[in-house]
Write a protein that holds these residues in place. Structure first.
Motif, short mmCIF file in Angstrom:
data_model
loop_
_atom_site.label_atom_id
_atom_site.label_comp_id
_atom_site.label_asym_id
_atom_site.label_seq_id
_atom_site.Cartn_x
_atom_site.Cartn_y
_atom_site.Cartn_z
N MET A 1 0.84 -1.20 0.00
CA MET A 1 0.00 0.00 0.00
C MET A 1 0.87 1.25 0.00
O MET A 1 1.92 1.29 0.64
CB MET A 1 -0.91 0.02 1.24
CG MET A 1 -1.99 -1.05 1.25
SD MET A 1 -2.96 -0.98 2.77
CE MET A 1 -3.59 0.69 2.67
N LEU A 2 0.42 2.26 -0.72
CA LEU A 2 1.12 3.53 -0.72
C LEU A 2 0.77 4.32 0.55
O LEU A 2 -0.32 4.15 1.11
CB LEU A 2 0.71 4.36 -1.95
CG LEU A 2 1.15 3.81 -3.30
CD1 LEU A 2 0.56 4.66 -4.42
CD2 LEU A 2 2.67 3.79 -3.41
N PRO A 3 1.69 5.17 1.03
CA PRO A 3 1.38 5.98 2.21
C PRO A 3 0.24 6.95 1.93
O PRO A 3 0.05 7.41 0.80
CB PRO A 3 2.69 6.73 2.49
CG PRO A 3 3.43 6.70 1.20
CD PRO A 3 3.04 5.41 0.53
N ASP A 4 -0.53 7.26 2.97
CA ASP A 4 -1.66 8.17 2.85
C ASP A 4 -1.17 9.58 2.54
O ASP A 4 -0.27 10.11 3.21
CB ASP A 4 -2.45 8.15 4.16
CG ASP A 4 -3.60 9.12 4.14
OD1 ASP A 4 -4.55 8.90 3.38
OD2 ASP A 4 -3.53 10.11 4.90
N ARG A 44 3.77 2.41 8.91
CA ARG A 44 3.84 2.06 7.49
C ARG A 44 5.29 1.95 7.03
O ARG A 44 5.65 1.04 6.28
CB ARG A 44 3.09 3.12 6.66
CG ARG A 44 3.28 3.01 5.16
CD ARG A 44 2.63 1.74 4.59
NE ARG A 44 2.86 1.61 3.16
CZ ARG A 44 3.97 1.13 2.61
NH1 ARG A 44 4.98 0.73 3.38
NH2 ARG A 44 4.09 1.03 1.30
N PHE A 45 6.16 2.88 7.49
CA PHE A 45 7.56 2.86 7.08
C PHE A 45 8.44 2.06 8.03
O PHE A 45 9.64 1.93 7.79
CB PHE A 45 8.08 4.30 6.96
CG PHE A 45 7.55 5.04 5.79
CD1 PHE A 45 6.73 6.14 5.97
CD2 PHE A 45 7.86 4.65 4.49
CE1 PHE A 45 6.24 6.84 4.88
CE2 PHE A 45 7.37 5.34 3.39
CZ PHE A 45 6.54 6.43 3.58
N LYS A 46 7.86 1.58 9.15
CA LYS A 46 8.57 0.75 10.12
C LYS A 46 9.80 1.44 10.70
O LYS A 46 10.84 0.81 10.96
CB LYS A 46 8.97 -0.59 9.48
CG LYS A 46 7.79 -1.44 9.05
CD LYS A 46 8.24 -2.75 8.43
CE LYS A 46 7.05 -3.66 8.13
NZ LYS A 46 6.04 -3.05 7.24
N THR A 47 9.69 2.77 10.89
CA THR A 47 10.79 3.54 11.50
C THR A 47 10.25 4.87 12.02
O THR A 47 9.33 5.44 11.43
CB THR A 47 11.91 3.80 10.47
OG1 THR A 47 12.99 4.48 11.13
CG2 THR A 47 11.43 4.65 9.31
#
Length: 300
Positions: A1-4, A44-47
């Protein structure tokens, strides 16, 4: 999925404002909702992207890496929406042009007006900035086309010559230098000077030339506009240093004498600049070609 997209916009606002609270207010959402959006984006980016403290927020290394990508993506989306709106309104393009003070007061208004007549389907908005600010705006995607003075760092941009100008001295008609046959920079270094703010590229050039002359600039007043320089000279606060084309009519209207410097270094090239990724855009190409071809015509 792309970020919102909305979450990315919130992240950019928080990074620029250094405050999630202010970013939430600018986004017209509550702080709890903003915190939730940021948590989901970080998940979402896990950081982690932001470091929170009582003073606000700071970017983590990951956040610093994300910021230019997020700004570029938001710019592209905004440009897409603007172009679609222009199509809906009967227009085919919208361009943002930034130019330095010299050309804003010289030839640019007439050149942009001529472009608008030839290409009524392309809307051009114009903003005045210092040359270094224009380069930063182009690289950040905040402008489509820029006009800067030669010597500005433009390695990451495509450039073409626009026009030239020559630095001049603005003085009261009764000043002894008003009758000197050939005006040289060394002639004015004993006088108090009225000039533009230090952010102007011309001021860096003048400072360098003063060092070559083993002298210092006697700066009494520094202002942002050509008119303010001329007004200060009229009031007797010193000799003005300005580009000739942009100051001659204004100075003469105030009863002042405007004399161009004779040295070769006093002539400066103005460059049309565009980010390499934008050079292929049809509307950008038309504007750049129009401005670059204007150098063959007499300056306005």
């Amino acid at each position: 999925m792309l970020p919102d997209i909305d979450s990315l916009a919130l992240f950019v606002r928080a990074a620029e404002l250094r405050s999630l609270t202010k970013a939430a207010e600018a986004s017209h959402i509550g702080l709890a909702a903003a915190s939730r959006r940021m948590a989901l984006l970080e998940h979402r980016f896990k950081t982690p992207l932001l470091e929170r403290s009582p003073r606000g927020v700071e970017l983590t290394p990951a956040g610093a890496s994300l910021l230019p990508h997020a700004k570029a993506l938001l710019h592209e989306i905004n440009e897409m929406q603007a172009e679609m709106r222009d199509h809906a309104d009967g227009r085919k393009g919208a361009l943002r042009l930034m130019a330095n003070t010299s050309v804003m007061t010289e030839s640019l208004p007439a050149d942009v007006a001529a472009f608008a007549q030839r290409h009524p389907d392309v809307r051009v908005t114009v903003q005045e900035r210092w040359s270094t600010e224009i380069v930063h705006a182009l690289l950040a995607g905040d402008a489509d086309v820029g006009i800067v003075v030669e010597g500005t760092q433009t390695e990451s941009l495509e450039t073409r010559t626009y026009r030239t100008d020559r630095i001049a001295v603005v003085m009261p008609a009764a000043h002894p230098l008003a009758s000197v046959p050939e005006m040289k920079f060394a002639d004015v270094l004993d006088d108090d000077l009225v000039a533009l703010e230090s952010g102007a590229s011309m001021m860096r050039l003048l400072t360098e030339q003063a060092v070559i002359e083993e002298r210092t600039l006697q700066l009494r007043v520094q202002v942002r506009s050509f008119e303010a320089v001329c007004r200060m000279v009229q009031a007797g606060l010193g000799l003005g240093i300005l580009p000739y084309e942009g100051s001659s009519l204004m100075g003469e209207a105030l009863g002042l004498v405007v004399r161009p410097l004779s040295e070769a270094w006093a002539e400066r090239n103005m460059l049309v600049c565009v980010k390499k990724e934008r050079a292929g855009n049809a509307s950008v190409g038309m504007l750049v070609d129009h401005l670059a071809s204007a150098r063959a015509a007499p300056a306005a």
